[in-house]
Design a protein around this motif. Structure first.
Motif: not given
Length: 247
Positions: A58, A63-65, A92, A94, A108, A110, A205-207
């Motif tokens: 990412s 955030v993508r989950l 982040a 998550t 998260s 972050e 997920g992450v960002s």
């Protein structure tokens, strides 16, 4: 005393057997049970099985989950291993619970930038737990507190336990939040449309990270037994592109 010991052991075996367990180790390269939850106007991400681990990249602040489970899952513990490989900006890592459609509870680790009038921007490392509609910008904070970011290229273990309206969050087996009580917002002005967040699936997920995930385990009475039921060290070298549903 000997009889008492036997009784206690049998009790714990019975309790353990009564709970259902979902395990995902990505050994079979099958992502059919998973769906991606993204922001309304954002393109879906790429989730790739590499060396029997799930990797994603990412380079965005949102955030993508990746989620699984359904609305019947109630009280459970969700946990997984995560290894951030690279950090690409403010980001982040998550963990999510009580996922129903686009409604989620998110915790998260972050490093957001804090903007205070009259002061220079300040970046802080923290734990933040919020809940709300993933397709909206309004979230209610359940908890926030300082916490260092996860170390790059090292495995960490995240665990989120939910029981009724009580939430507990642990990082590397150390409790960092909880017990935190979520208030019932039904009927509250401006927030009366929020659900009560008592049931729903799980996610992670992450960002702004490249990261790998493995050994996702969900345990609870309402969770059906499924998965490979083997949490083992990483083995074969494979790469498979997962085809995911988006909602």
């Amino acid at each position: 005393m000997q009889f008492l010991t036997v009784v206690v052991i049998l009790f714990f075996i019975t309790v353990s057997a009564s709970a259902g367990t979902f395990i995902e180790t990505f050994k079979d390269d099958d992502l059919e049970a998973w769906q991606e939850l993204v922001r309304l106007d954002k393109a879906p991400g790429v989730w790739e099985v590499v060396d029997d681990e799930l990797q994603t990249v990412s380079r965005e602040k949102f955030v993508r989950l990746l989620t699984t489970g359904d609305s019947t899952w109630k009280d459970y513990t969700v946990e997984f291993d995560v290894k951030p490989l690279n950090k690409h900006g403010i980001g982040a890592i998550t963990i999510a619970a009580r996922v129903q459609g686009t409604w989620v509870v998110l915790c998260s680790i972050e490093d957001p930038v804090e903007l205070v009038e009259g002061k220079p921007p300040r970046q802080r490392e923290q734990i933040s737990c919020v809940y709300g509609d993933f397709h909206d910008i309004i979230f209610i904070r359940l908890h926030a507190g300082p916490h260092p970011l996860l170390k790059l290229k090292k495995w960490s273990h995240l665990k989120l336990s939910v029981h009724d309206n009580i939430f507990n969050f642990s990082v590397n087996e150390k409790q960092v939040m909880g017990p935190a009580e979520m208030p019932n917002l039904i009927g509250v002005p401006d927030f009366g449309h929020f659900p009560d967040f008592r049931t729903g699936g799980v996610g992670f997920g992450v960002s702004n990270y490249t990261a790998r995930f493995d050994n996702i385990i969900v345990t609870g009475d309402s969770v059906p037994n499924s998965g490979g039921f083997a949490v083992t060290p990483q083995g074969k070298l494979t790469t498979t592109w997962g085809r995911l549903k988006q909602f």
